[in-house]
Design an enzyme around this catalytic site. Structure first.
Site, mmCIF file in Angstrom:
data_model
loop_
_atom_site.group_PDB
_atom_site.id
_atom_site.type_symbol
_atom_site.label_atom_id
_atom_site.label_comp_id
_atom_site.label_asym_id
_atom_site.label_seq_id
_atom_site.Cartn_x
_atom_site.Cartn_y
_atom_site.Cartn_z
ATOM 1 N N ASP A 230 -6.916 -6.515 -3.913
ATOM 2 C CA ASP A 230 -5.467 -6.929 -3.346
ATOM 3 C C ASP A 230 -5.688 -7.354 -1.927
ATOM 4 O O ASP A 230 -6.801 -7.012 -1.426
ATOM 5 C CB ASP A 230 -4.772 -5.276 -3.170
ATOM 6 C CG ASP A 230 -3.235 -5.809 -3.205
ATOM 7 O OD1 ASP A 230 -2.882 -6.660 -2.705
ATOM 8 O OD2 ASP A 230 -2.287 -4.606 -3.581
HETATM 9 C C1 BGC Z 1 0.397 -6.618 -2.642
HETATM 10 C C2 BGC Z 1 0.156 -7.688 -3.899
HETATM 11 C C3 BGC Z 1 0.357 -8.861 -3.697
HETATM 12 C C4 BGC Z 1 -0.456 -9.170 -2.679
HETATM 13 C C5 BGC Z 1 -0.273 -10.903 -2.051
HETATM 14 C C6 BGC Z 1 -0.019 -7.292 -1.464
HETATM 15 O O1 BGC Z 1 0.212 -6.474 -0.248
HETATM 16 O O2 BGC Z 1 0.045 -5.442 -2.889
HETATM 17 O O3 BGC Z 1 0.861 -7.051 -5.106
HETATM 18 O O4 BGC Z 1 0.052 -9.606 -4.846
HETATM 19 O O5 BGC Z 1 -0.118 -8.487 -1.338
HETATM 20 O O6 BGC Z 1 0.948 -11.035 -1.509
#
Ligand code: BGC
Length: 765
Positions: A230
């Protein structure tokens, strides 16, 4: 694969290390001299959030105009695999048109508590529902040669301290719920990528867990894509790589790439491990690049129509009582005079906050969409900026309601209450809305509440209004869908993929949700959602699987393909569903399994199958579902495996977990002996359950001592019933080593070892 191996051979160590992190926020690196393109990834999951400049992962800066579909909580409420597949395909087309290789979704963390700020983005409290629906979505998306990124793996069930908190959870709950949600989707749909979560699991970062990322995800489930962190979830880069984390996103400005290079040079990281990660990344890059559809179209209007259809199927009619005139409150009669109350009628809340935020192509509202059907008076009713009763607004709303045939209140959670990055503090609507609903209902008996929220809310006014429509966060076509459902152009068919408890305190995670500093205990274990409420026979506001329609359905003719089964044999379940009403509609029959006389702690019932059937008035259809060995299994922590309890199981067919319409029963005749090994602390009760072990035990003791423990006493009838029961209980729970005291002097450790050998030998044969 040959091409990829060849490419990796030609890459320098620095190029390989560089490949394992982003070029920037949304792109992977390419290697121009070798013809490796740089691909783009983007959020996800309910629309395309493609940012060109000013990248961020919290939905703060704008992205291209795209179509906003209902968020996952709503999509899951459709209980419709076909719909999820269509949404996936549509998003795949958008990605091809916009040159996005991987869409970051779907998100399928289990809804442990209604308070998780991100529940709107998750599908269900039940792993079967979320894995099946996610598989359909992934299938659709990937059919357009665009990869999915199944997230957030794993046990990321709260936003509070998400980057450091450790989810302390039993292996059984992990296997049966938190991992199962991912397992089904990974095995069935083979996502190109999986995104690991921010948090720790039992002390270890998900991004660094070899057990999670390699042993389970790859070795057990056969995942063959790349594992991405993530955004900024990488803790220690080399540790992550060793565990099976291939790609770090976004990038670390080169710092972590340098650590990888150093680790290879100083021998702490084998170059093969790095090569393997690079190969997985290249494999996905070429899955996309080799099938690029450069002429793909992105017809926003056409996709908006699909978003409308999805919204119609996602909304759940929670309640629809009869009015004083004896007719159901909904649908509203066309041509009537109605008061539409609440600012969400004009500015609906239709999507969640954070990384999934879409710059919507166009948004419809109920006020305009219903204009063609009836005479509507609008009253603002409440503000969303603050939770304060505005007397003037309240009076205006009450007056409008009094002067109309019915009042429709558009209530819900303002975005500030529910978002990525923080959790909800309570499960209530803003107080000002509760007051408004009560006051309006007091003067207008035909009051309908239309809700906009990503996860359950308490409804202290539930018994004062005859109809409630749950819109969830329905995407940009929200207004059109509400109009179609309220005025009966479409028939509601959503079903709750989560329980609505009466109060937040009833939720099994209530006592420890959020945790203490960086530790959160999952004290409720496997009893999440309906697994808890139904086992405790607790009253709930609306049960799992619940949802009404403007027509009625009858169930009959349940047939099971077998009376008994064991091992890998499948059970086929057939039954009929008939539309007994006067208009077409869709029903979502659900199959639950209940173990009779269980010897272990397990939920009263668990969902093992569902279907969505569309039926014209008077039409009927046969539903056919299969249960396999896994459907009957629980995860046994001692055996470290899925086990089946032999005995009787009830097959319950229902319109919700609390509305069981048909019952059948089947016997599992499996022996308990799989992988079972007798040792000195095995209890006599465990031995007695296994015929081969019991036989060996009895024979050995008879041969060597001439009697069985307690045999003389009970046979002579010297014990009263109570004493006999107690003696039997003591005996049953006694470990083998305790035979030493039952046969004083005659039995020693050597004797017990010989007995164990005899039992294990008998089990093998
Ligand atoms: C989130 C993800 C997301 C990623 C990219 C993170 O803060 O948890 O779900 O895909 O950011 O934006």
């Amino acid at each position: 694969m040959e091409k990829i191996e060849e490419l990796v051979k030609q890459m320098t160590l620095e190029e390989k290390a560089g490949m394992c992190s982003g070029r920037d926020f949304w792109h992977l690196k390419g290697v121009e001299r070798l013809g490796i393109p740089s691909i783009m990834v983007a959020d996800g999951p309910h629309g395309l959030r493609k940012q060109d400049q000013s990248a961020d992962h919290l939905g703060i800066n704008d992205s291209i105009k795209a179509v906003c579909f209902p968020s996952a909580a709503g999509l899951a409420a459709s209980f419709d695999k076909g719909l999820l597949r269509r949404v996936g395909e549509t998003l795949g087309e958008e990605c091809q048109a916009e040159n996005v290789a991987v869409l970051l979704g779907p998100a399928i963390n289990i809804k442990r508590s209604p308070l998780c700020g991100r529940n709107f983005e998750y599908m269900s409290e039940d792993p079967f529902v979320s894995s099946k629906l996610a598989a359909a979505y992934i299938d659709g998306l990937q059919s357009r040669k665009v990869g999915a990124s199944l997230k957030h793996f794993a046990v990321n069930n709260q936003e509070k301290r998400r980057s450091t908190v450790s989810s302390q959870v039993s292996e059984r709950a992990l296997r049966e719920l938190y991992l199962a949600s991912f397992e089904g989707a990974v095995k069935e749909a083979k996502p190109w990528t999986v995104m690991c979560s921010y948090n720790r699991i039992n002390g270890e970062y998900a991004s660094e867990s070899h057990w999670l990322l390699t042993e389970i995800l790859r070795d057990e489930w056969g995942f063959d894509g790349f594992l991405v962190t993530d955004w900024s979830a990488c803790n220690e880069r080399v540790k992550g790589l060793l565990a099976g984390q291939d790609l770090e996103m976004p990038d670390s400005g080169g710092a972590n790439d340098r650590l990888i290079v150093e680790a290879v040079q100083n021998g702490t990281l084998k170059e093969e491990i790095l090569d393997q990660a690079v190969m997985r990344i290249l494999d996905v890059i070429f899955r996309y690049a080799d099938h690029r559809d450069a002429v793909a179209e992105f017809d926003r209007q056409k996709h908006h129509e699909i978003a409308r259809e999805a919204a119609c199927q996602s909304m759940v009619l929670l309640k629809n009582d009869k009015t004083a005139k004896g007719k159901k409150t909904l649908p509203l009669k066309k041509g009537g005079k109605y008061a539409f109350i609440g600012c969400f009628a004009k500015n609906p809340r239709y999507q969640g906050g954070g990384s999934s935020h879409i710059n919507s192509y166009k948004v419809s509202n109920a006020l305009e969409s219903c204009g063609a059907y009836a005479e509507i008076t609008f009253a603002e009713g409440f503000q969303t900026a603050q939770d304060q009763i505005d007397k003037e607004m309240l009076e205006e709303a009450v007056k409008a309601a009094r002067e109309s045939d019915a009042a429709v209140i558009f209530a819900g959670l303002p975005e500030s209450i529910e978002s990525e990055a923080y959790d909800r503090e309570h499960m209530g609507l803003p107080k000002c809305q509760n007051v408004l609903i009560r006051e309006v209902a007091a003067v207008q008996p035909n009051t309908v509440v239309v809700l906009h929220n990503g996860s359950p809310v308490e409804m202290p006014w539930e018994d004062q209004v005859p109809a409630i429509l749950e819109s969830y966060l329905a995407g940009e076509a929200v207004g059109e869908a509400q109009a179609a459902l309220l005025f009966g152009e479409e028939n509601p068919c959503g079903r709750l993929a989560e329980t609505f408890p009466l109060r937040v305190q009833d939720n099994p995670a209530w006592l420890d949700f959020g945790g203490n500093k960086d530790v959160v205990h999952y004290g409720e274990g496997i009893f999440v959602g309906y697994r808890y409420y139904d086992t405790k026979e607790m009253p709930v506001l609306f049960p799992f699987g619940h949802g009404l329609s403007y027509t009625e359905f009858a169930y009959d003719n349940l047939r099971l393909s077998r009376e008994c089964l064991c091992g890998e044999e499948q059970l086929e379940i057939r039954f009929r569903v008939r539309n007994t009403g006067e208009r077409a509609g869709r029903e979502a029959p659900q199959v639950y399994l209940h173990k009779k006389n269980t010897g272990i702690s397990r939920p009263w019932q668990e969902l093992k199958g569902f279907e969505k059937v569309g039926l014209a008035a008077g039409e009927e259809a046969e539903v056919v579902l299969q249960l396999d060995r896994r459907s009957f299994s629980y995860y046994d922590e001692q055996m470290q495996d899925w086990c089946v309890e032999p005995g009787e199981y009830e097959i319950l067919i229902g319109a919700s977990s609390r509305d069981i319409r048909l019952r059948g029963s089947v016997m599992r005749t499996d022996s308990l002996s799989d992988k079972w090994v007798c040792h000195r602390n095995t209890t006599l009760g465990e031995i007695m359950k296994r015929p081969a072990a019991k036989e060996a035990y009895r024979q050995f003791l008879k041969e060597e001592t001439g009697r069985l423990p307690f045999e003389g006493l009970s046979a002579a009838g010297q014990l009263g019933e109570g004493m006999k029961k107690m003696a039997e209980a003591i005996l049953s729970d006694s470990p083998l080593r305790s035979l030493r005291s039952f046969y004083k002097g005659k039995v020693d450790d050597v004797f017990i070892e010989r007995l164990i050998d005899r039992i294990n030998h008998n089990m093998d044969n």
